[in-house]
Design a protein around this motif. Structure first.
Motif, PDB file in Angstrom:
ATOM      1  N   THR A 125      -8.557   0.948  14.714  1.00 31.36           N
ATOM      2  CA  THR A 125      -9.348   1.793  15.616  1.00 31.36           C
ATOM      3  C   THR A 125     -10.548   2.384  14.895  1.00 31.36           C
ATOM      4  O   THR A 125     -11.666   2.446  15.437  1.00 31.36           O
ATOM      5  N   ALA A 126     -10.330   2.837  13.656  1.00 40.73           N
ATOM      6  CA  ALA A 126     -11.424   3.424  12.883  1.00 40.73           C
ATOM      7  C   ALA A 126     -12.528   2.406  12.636  1.00 40.73           C
ATOM      8  O   ALA A 126     -13.731   2.731  12.705  1.00 40.73           O
ATOM      9  N   ALA A 127     -12.162   1.140  12.366  1.00 44.13           N
ATOM     10  CA  ALA A 127     -13.169   0.104  12.129  1.00 44.13           C
ATOM     11  C   ALA A 127     -13.993  -0.159  13.392  1.00 44.13           C
ATOM     12  O   ALA A 127     -15.217  -0.375  13.313  1.00 44.13           O
ATOM     13  N   LEU A 128     -13.341  -0.141  14.557  1.00 47.36           N
ATOM     14  CA  LEU A 128     -14.082  -0.346  15.800  1.00 47.36           C
ATOM     15  C   LEU A 128     -15.078   0.785  16.050  1.00 47.36           C
ATOM     16  O   LEU A 128     -16.213   0.549  16.475  1.00 47.36           O
ATOM     17  N   VAL A 129     -14.669   2.020  15.779  1.00 49.43           N
ATOM     18  CA  VAL A 129     -15.582   3.148  15.955  1.00 49.43           C
ATOM     19  C   VAL A 129     -16.731   3.056  14.958  1.00 49.43           C
ATOM     20  O   VAL A 129     -17.897   3.380  15.275  1.00 49.43           O
ATOM     21  N   LEU A 130     -16.447   2.602  13.740  1.00 49.00           N
ATOM     22  CA  LEU A 130     -17.506   2.431  12.738  1.00 49.00           C
ATOM     23  C   LEU A 130     -18.527   1.395  13.216  1.00 49.00           C
ATOM     24  O   LEU A 130     -19.750   1.603  13.067  1.00 49.00           O
ATOM     25  N   LEU A 131     -18.047   0.293  13.774  1.00 47.60           N
ATOM     26  CA  LEU A 131     -18.969  -0.721  14.307  1.00 47.60           C
ATOM     27  C   LEU A 131     -19.806  -0.147  15.444  1.00 47.60           C
ATOM     28  O   LEU A 131     -21.001  -0.479  15.579  1.00 47.60           O
ATOM     29  N   LEU A 132     -19.201   0.708  16.259  1.00 44.80           N
ATOM     30  CA  LEU A 132     -19.944   1.347  17.335  1.00 44.80           C
ATOM     31  C   LEU A 132     -21.062   2.224  16.769  1.00 44.80           C
ATOM     32  O   LEU A 132     -22.201   2.218  17.279  1.00 44.80           O
ATOM     33  N   HIS A 133     -20.784   2.963  15.705  1.00 39.50           N
ATOM     34  CA  HIS A 133     -21.801   3.793  15.066  1.00 39.50           C
ATOM     35  C   HIS A 133     -22.937   2.932  14.515  1.00 39.50           C
ATOM     36  O   HIS A 133     -24.130   3.258  14.684  1.00 39.50           O
ATOM     37  N   ALA A 136     -25.110   1.584  17.242  1.00 46.53           N
ATOM     38  CA  ALA A 136     -25.974   2.589  17.862  1.00 46.53           C
ATOM     39  C   ALA A 136     -27.065   3.084  16.920  1.00 46.53           C
ATOM     40  O   ALA A 136     -28.143   3.521  17.370  1.00 46.53           O
ATOM     41  N   THR A 137     -26.837   3.027  15.631  1.00 42.34           N
ATOM     42  CA  THR A 137     -27.770   3.606  14.654  1.00 42.34           C
ATOM     43  C   THR A 137     -28.843   2.627  14.211  1.00 42.34           C
ATOM     44  O   THR A 137     -30.018   2.999  14.036  1.00 42.34           O
ATOM     45  N   LEU A 138     -28.487   1.380  13.988  1.00 42.98           N
ATOM     46  CA  LEU A 138     -29.450   0.421  13.424  1.00 42.98           C
ATOM     47  C   LEU A 138     -30.680   0.212  14.315  1.00 42.98           C
ATOM     48  O   LEU A 138     -31.797   0.081  13.794  1.00 42.98           O
ATOM     49  N   PRO A 139     -30.563   0.170  15.647  1.00 44.38           N
ATOM     50  CA  PRO A 139     -31.801   0.040  16.449  1.00 44.38           C
ATOM     51  C   PRO A 139     -32.782   1.177  16.208  1.00 44.38           C
ATOM     52  O   PRO A 139     -33.993   0.940  16.118  1.00 44.38           O
ATOM     53  N   THR A 153     -35.237  -1.602   4.197  1.00 43.77           N
ATOM     54  CA  THR A 153     -34.648  -0.822   3.099  1.00 43.77           C
ATOM     55  C   THR A 153     -33.840   0.346   3.647  1.00 43.77           C
ATOM     56  O   THR A 153     -32.729   0.643   3.182  1.00 43.77           O
ATOM     57  N   ILE A 154     -34.396   1.014   4.666  1.00 44.16           N
ATOM     58  CA  ILE A 154     -33.688   2.131   5.273  1.00 44.16           C
ATOM     59  C   ILE A 154     -32.429   1.638   5.994  1.00 44.16           C
ATOM     60  O   ILE A 154     -31.376   2.280   5.949  1.00 44.16           O
ATOM     61  N   ALA A 155     -32.510   0.480   6.628  1.00 42.42           N
ATOM     62  CA  ALA A 155     -31.339  -0.084   7.303  1.00 42.42           C
ATOM     63  C   ALA A 155     -30.219  -0.379   6.308  1.00 42.42           C
ATOM     64  O   ALA A 155     -29.036  -0.111   6.561  1.00 42.42           O
ATOM     65  N   ALA A 156     -30.601  -0.935   5.139  1.00 45.53           N
ATOM     66  CA  ALA A 156     -29.599  -1.200   4.103  1.00 45.53           C
ATOM     67  C   ALA A 156     -28.971   0.101   3.607  1.00 45.53           C
ATOM     68  O   ALA A 156     -27.757   0.194   3.360  1.00 45.53           O
ATOM     69  N   PHE A 157     -29.824   1.144   3.457  1.00 45.72           N
ATOM     70  CA  PHE A 157     -29.300   2.440   3.013  1.00 45.72           C
ATOM     71  C   PHE A 157     -28.302   3.005   4.020  1.00 45.72           C
ATOM     72  O   PHE A 157     -27.241   3.537   3.646  1.00 45.72           O
ATOM     73  N   VAL A 158     -28.640   2.920   5.312  1.00 47.76           N
ATOM     74  CA  VAL A 158     -27.734   3.424   6.343  1.00 47.76           C
ATOM     75  C   VAL A 158     -26.411   2.662   6.312  1.00 47.76           C
ATOM     76  O   VAL A 158     -25.323   3.247   6.431  1.00 47.76           O
ATOM     77  N   LEU A 159     -26.485   1.334   6.136  1.00 51.60           N
ATOM     78  CA  LEU A 159     -25.260   0.532   6.080  1.00 51.60           C
ATOM     79  C   LEU A 159     -24.382   0.941   4.899  1.00 51.60           C
ATOM     80  O   LEU A 159     -23.164   1.126   5.030  1.00 51.60           O
ATOM     81  N   VAL A 160     -25.011   1.107   3.722  1.00 48.86           N
ATOM     82  CA  VAL A 160     -24.263   1.537   2.536  1.00 48.86           C
ATOM     83  C   VAL A 160     -23.690   2.939   2.739  1.00 48.86           C
ATOM     84  O   VAL A 160     -22.561   3.246   2.331  1.00 48.86           O
ATOM     85  N   PHE A 161     -24.494   3.807   3.394  1.00 49.95           N
ATOM     86  CA  PHE A 161     -24.049   5.177   3.663  1.00 49.95           C
ATOM     87  C   PHE A 161     -22.755   5.177   4.476  1.00 49.95           C
ATOM     88  O   PHE A 161     -21.771   5.844   4.124  1.00 49.95           O
TER      89      PHE A 161
END
Length: 453
Positions: A125-133, A136-139, A153-161
């Motif tokens: 369940t946690a992984a599904l919510v993470l994918l939802l985040h 919603a965030t990357l666009p 670069t910012i997209a990669a940072f958000v993913l690592v975050f």
């Protein structure tokens, strides 16, 4: 005094989920002192991040005005939601999706929310919510990256975050589950230990009951026979049906009763001494080659009953007035060497079987002849048979006509002894004769045995 599983200091230093099994149900929040400190620090950190990014919001001229307007309120709500994350971790994570998708001031609170999501929600369940985040965030990052040529670069940072705090929360969850599993194992082991201890105590009580009955029932029945005979003679004299007892006869009877009472006390003391120590260790560790006395015999205690003392037991029964025929067919060479190649516990069980048979015959068939036969051979089995004719009417009376009490516990204790030794017990009337028969295995000793020519 019983100590609590978790001390007061531990309850303060551990997370609430790790103290005394955690909350009684998932919706309950039980914060420890450590939890309050952590919550205050995380909330303060999230507010500092919100304040720092709030000052930079007006400088983001490249963003639409409506995004700049909703950024601070959504970030503030995300910070306040941290106080609810323990009770509703999934709801807080889902409610944070719009803030994560449209604002920058949510970064501090979002780190805590993602960590809490991985910590308290099942992995799938946690992984599904993470994918939802992420969805919603990357666009938002790709369309409004600063500057636009650094959006990847910012997209990669958000993913690592996201992955960093999610992985950290997952690792913490695994560690807590391991701690709880170890605690459950410890509680289960403690319960198993207490159950085994209770079983051992029950077994010890049964062993004590067997020994007490075997020793005291035999001696007390002898006392009853002698005292009954004395009372019987006295009653007949008083009724003018017999000759009066002279002083020497009275003194002799009193001496026999006294000696048997002393003997009962001595045997009781020996039984208590044996029951305090493990029989196997007592026989193996205290046996010293060349030492006087019998191996395994404690200092100050008489040798424990075995096959070599059956003659003494029969002589005592005869002295009490019983007519006993005793036949013994055992390895002569072993007897001449001073002992039989059979475990002391098995020998003691055979001794107690003869003792129980004589005691029962004295109680339930007074005046009847008793036949005792003990036979056996190494590598075969040891057989003990005690038989006596049944009395008329099966009445259990002593010489003076008074019944000698008996609860049948002796045969029950004897059966328990035989079960421990792998033997069998059979008893009952047949063709006017009551027979008690015991069979015990007689294995060949590990050191070998020379039966002689």
């Amino acid at each position: 005094m019983t100590t609590h599983p978790t001390s007061v200091l531990a309850r303060r230093l551990l997370a609430g989920e790790l103290t005394d099994g955690g909350p009684s149900h998932p919706g309950q929040v039980r914060r420890s002192a450590r939890d309050w400190v952590v919550d205050v620090l995380l909330f303060g950190w999230a507010v500092l991040c919100w304040a720092a990014l709030f000052e930079q919001a007006e400088a983001k001229t490249y963003l639409p005005g409506w995004l700049v307007a909703i950024d601070p309120p959504l970030g503030a709500l995300a910070c306040l939601s941290l106080w609810l994350r323990r009770r509703w971790p999934l709801g807080v994570a889902l409610a944070a999706v719009p803030a994560a998708a449209l604002t920058d001031t949510v970064v501090g609170a979002l780190a805590v929310i993602i960590f809490n999501l991985a910590l308290r929600i099942p992995p799938r369940t946690a992984a599904l919510v993470l994918l939802l985040h992420l969805a919603a965030t990357l666009p938002y990052v790709l369309f409004y990256g600063v500057p636009h040529d650094e959006r990847w670069t910012i997209a990669a940072f958000v993913l690592v975050f996201y992955l960093l705090f999610f992985t950290w929360g997952s690792a913490t969850r695994a560690r807590r589950q391991l701690v709880l599993k170890l605690r459950e194992d410890a509680v289960r082991a403690r319960a198993d230990h207490e159950r085994r201890l209770a079983d051992v105590r029950r077994a010890e009580r049964r062993a004590i009951a067997r020994e007490m009955h075997d020793v005291l029932a035999h001696r007390v029945s002898l006392l009853s026979v002698h005292a009954g005979a004395l009372a019987y003679r006295t009653q007949r004299t008083a009724a003018g049906e017999g000759t009066a007892l002279d002083d020497s006869e009275i003194a002799e009877s009193a001496t026999v009763i006294r000696d048997n009472a002393h003997q009962a006390l001595e045997e009781l003391r020996d039984v208590l001494h044996v029951l305090r120590e493990d029989e196997e260790e007592d026989e193996e560790e205290k046996a010293e080659p060349g030492a006087p006395g019998k191996p395994g015999t404690p200092d100050g205690a008489r040798p424990q009953p075995d096959l070599t003392r059956l003659g003494e037991l029969v002589d005592e029964a005869r002295a009490a007035g019983q007519t006993v025929r005793f036949d013994q067919e055992l390895p002569e060479r072993a007897e001449g060497a001073g002992g039989y190649p059979l475990r002391p516990q098995a020998q003691r069980t055979a001794y107690r079987a003869v003792q129980e048979g004589l005691t029962n015959a004295r109680k339930h068939a007074p005046g009847r002849p008793v036949e005792v036969r003990v036979a056996g051979a190494v590598g075969q089995e040891l057989t003990v048979r005690v038989s006596n004719p049944l009395p008329a009417g099966h009445r259990s009376t002593g010489p003076a006509g008074a019944p000698i009490p008996g609860a049948g516990a002796g045969l029950t204790g004897l059966r328990e002894r035989l079960e421990l030794e792998g033997g069998t017990l059979a008893y009952g009337p047949r063709d006017g004769t009551f027979t008690l028969e015991v069979r015990l295995p007689w294995p060949v000793p590990e050191s070998g045995y020379d039966a002689g020519p």
